[in-house]
Design a protein around this motif. Sequence first.
Motif, PDB file in Angstrom:
ATOM      1  N   ILE A 140       0.820  -1.209   0.000  1.00 51.09           N
ATOM      2  CA  ILE A 140       0.000   0.000   0.000  1.00 51.09           C
ATOM      3  C   ILE A 140       0.857   1.264   0.000  1.00 51.09           C
ATOM      4  N   GLY A 141       2.077   1.166   0.516  1.00 51.11           N
ATOM      5  CA  GLY A 141       2.979   2.316   0.475  1.00 51.11           C
ATOM      6  C   GLY A 141       3.282   2.757  -0.942  1.00 51.11           C
ATOM      7  N   LEU A 142       3.264   1.807  -1.878  1.00 48.49           N
ATOM      8  CA  LEU A 142       3.520   2.143  -3.277  1.00 48.49           C
ATOM      9  C   LEU A 142       2.434   3.059  -3.834  1.00 48.49           C
ATOM     10  N   LEU A 143       1.204   2.867  -3.371  1.00 47.81           N
ATOM     11  CA  LEU A 143       0.111   3.733  -3.817  1.00 47.81           C
ATOM     12  C   LEU A 143       0.345   5.169  -3.357  1.00 47.81           C
ATOM     13  N   LEU A 144       0.787   5.326  -2.124  1.00 45.70           N
ATOM     14  CA  LEU A 144       1.049   6.673  -1.604  1.00 45.70           C
ATOM     15  C   LEU A 144       2.208   7.331  -2.348  1.00 45.70           C
ATOM     16  N   ILE A 145       3.211   6.544  -2.711  1.00 47.92           N
ATOM     17  CA  ILE A 145       4.325   7.086  -3.483  1.00 47.92           C
ATOM     18  C   ILE A 145       3.829   7.600  -4.833  1.00 47.92           C
ATOM     19  N   HIS A 146       2.935   6.852  -5.474  1.00 46.66           N
ATOM     20  CA  HIS A 146       2.381   7.283  -6.756  1.00 46.66           C
ATOM     21  C   HIS A 146       1.542   8.552  -6.598  1.00 46.66           C
ATOM     22  N   LEU A 147       0.825   8.660  -5.482  1.00 41.73           N
ATOM     23  CA  LEU A 147       0.001   9.848  -5.259  1.00 41.73           C
ATOM     24  C   LEU A 147       0.842  11.079  -4.946  1.00 41.73           C
ATOM     25  N   ALA A 148       1.921  10.887  -4.183  1.00 43.10           N
ATOM     26  CA  ALA A 148       2.727  12.029  -3.746  1.00 43.10           C
ATOM     27  C   ALA A 148       3.781  12.436  -4.772  1.00 43.10           C
ATOM     28  N   SER A 149       4.341  11.452  -5.491  1.00 42.48           N
ATOM     29  CA  SER A 149       5.423  11.737  -6.447  1.00 42.48           C
ATOM     30  C   SER A 149       5.180  10.983  -7.746  1.00 42.48           C
ATOM     31  N   PRO A 150       4.124  11.344  -8.491  1.00 44.31           N
ATOM     32  CA  PRO A 150       3.760  10.565  -9.685  1.00 44.31           C
ATOM     33  C   PRO A 150       4.871  10.461 -10.725  1.00 44.31           C
ATOM     34  N   ALA A 151       5.635  11.509 -10.924  1.00 44.13           N
ATOM     35  CA  ALA A 151       6.689  11.478 -11.946  1.00 44.13           C
ATOM     36  C   ALA A 151       7.769  10.467 -11.579  1.00 44.13           C
ATOM     37  N   LYS A 152       8.246  10.527 -10.341  1.00 43.97           N
ATOM     38  CA  LYS A 152       9.268   9.576  -9.901  1.00 43.97           C
ATOM     39  C   LYS A 152       8.709   8.162  -9.824  1.00 43.97           C
ATOM     40  N   ALA A 153       7.444   8.053  -9.430  1.00 45.39           N
ATOM     41  CA  ALA A 153       6.827   6.730  -9.292  1.00 45.39           C
ATOM     42  C   ALA A 153       6.767   6.003 -10.625  1.00 45.39           C
ATOM     43  N   GLN A 154       6.655   6.760 -11.730  1.00 46.50           N
ATOM     44  CA  GLN A 154       6.596   6.113 -13.042  1.00 46.50           C
ATOM     45  C   GLN A 154       7.876   5.340 -13.341  1.00 46.50           C
ATOM     46  N   GLN A 155       8.983   5.781 -12.753  1.00 46.01           N
ATOM     47  CA  GLN A 155      10.251   5.078 -12.954  1.00 46.01           C
ATOM     48  C   GLN A 155      10.280   3.748 -12.211  1.00 46.01           C
ATOM     49  N   LEU A 156       9.308   3.556 -11.319  1.00 48.07           N
ATOM     50  CA  LEU A 156       9.217   2.295 -10.577  1.00 48.07           C
ATOM     51  C   LEU A 156       8.296   1.299 -11.259  1.00 48.07           C
ATOM     52  N   SER A 157       7.688   1.691 -12.375  1.00 51.03           N
ATOM     53  CA  SER A 157       6.678   0.854 -13.027  1.00 51.03           C
ATOM     54  C   SER A 157       7.131   0.301 -14.365  1.00 51.03           C
ATOM     55  N   ALA A 158       8.405   0.471 -14.697  1.00 47.36           N
ATOM     56  CA  ALA A 158       8.905  -0.034 -15.977  1.00 47.36           C
ATOM     57  C   ALA A 158       8.882  -1.565 -15.986  1.00 47.36           C
ATOM     58  N   PRO A 159       8.725  -2.170 -17.176  1.00 47.91           N
ATOM     59  CA  PRO A 159       8.663  -3.640 -17.269  1.00 47.91           C
ATOM     60  C   PRO A 159       9.888  -4.344 -16.695  1.00 47.91           C
ATOM     61  N   ASP A 160      11.062  -3.698 -16.784  1.00 47.38           N
ATOM     62  CA  ASP A 160      12.291  -4.334 -16.304  1.00 47.38           C
ATOM     63  C   ASP A 160      12.637  -3.934 -14.870  1.00 47.38           C
ATOM     64  N   THR A 161      11.674  -3.358 -14.146  1.00 47.91           N
ATOM     65  CA  THR A 161      11.922  -2.954 -12.753  1.00 47.91           C
ATOM     66  C   THR A 161      12.230  -4.185 -11.914  1.00 47.91           C
ATOM     67  N   PRO A 162      13.278  -4.125 -11.094  1.00 44.92           N
ATOM     68  CA  PRO A 162      13.618  -5.282 -10.256  1.00 44.92           C
ATOM     69  C   PRO A 162      12.596  -5.491  -9.146  1.00 44.92           C
TER      70      PRO A 162
END
Length: 274
Positions: A140-162
């Motif tokens: 659920i913390g990932l949802l808050l990261i997307h809400l607070a920092s959407p631009a940076k959060a997009q870098q966490l959603s790439a297909p090759d994300t570890p």
Amino acid sequence: MNPLEKLFADLPRIPSMPRVVQDLIASLCKEDIDIGSLVAQVKQDQSLSARVLAMANSSAFGVSKKIGAIDQAVTLIGLTALRSLVIASGISKAFAKVEGLDMQVFWRQAMICAGVARQMGKHQGVNREFAYTAGLMHRIGLLLIHLASPAKAQQLSAPDTPSGLEFIELERSLLGLDHCEVGAELALRWNFPPEIQNALRWYVQPLNAEAGPLAAIVNLSEAVTHELLKGEEPEKISVLLDPAVLAKLSFSRADAEKRIEACVDLPESVEALM
């Protein structure tokens, strides 16, 4: 202001919990809650009522005729299932839409993980409702990261994300914190029990000295969930589990396989409730 305080300050708003969910969280250690009051609150929520009826009429309960009354449905599914359904509904509604994420996929995975965690928590000296809730909330913390920092959060959603520890390291390099810290802080602000806060904080690092058994259960449950969604067999899944995490819970692979076998229908049953 540290990175965690800044993230919460940057949120458009901190999602709130419906009163019925707050009451249920407070009752997780009790068996003598007022069912009548709970049913009355369920009846006031059309979406929740529909999900309760859907569960009661699902193949899992094998009813011979359609159930249309909430009272009858609650009697059939029982307090444990009702608690789980209300908590899952309340938490998912608090995050109805998050830009950049497919919320149906997110909550399907979370609900399967929750069901696995409840099964993994059986006979392990943990509150199985805590296990369910921690499994439901583990990302659920990932949802808050997307809400607070959407631009940076997009870098966490790439297909090759570890995944796992590498994913946490990526989060920390981008944000100065990770979703485990954020989830634990939200659980604190929502007044969830300390055991659930600890599980959210340490589930990716279950061998940390500060991690309790619930963190280890959620860690295993997430791994099992990913394999169940790929259609793997329980025997193969049990072989893939971290032996050190199994040892922390005094699990043998046979123990794990037995619990996984009880979870094979979860993806299908959760799909019916979405």
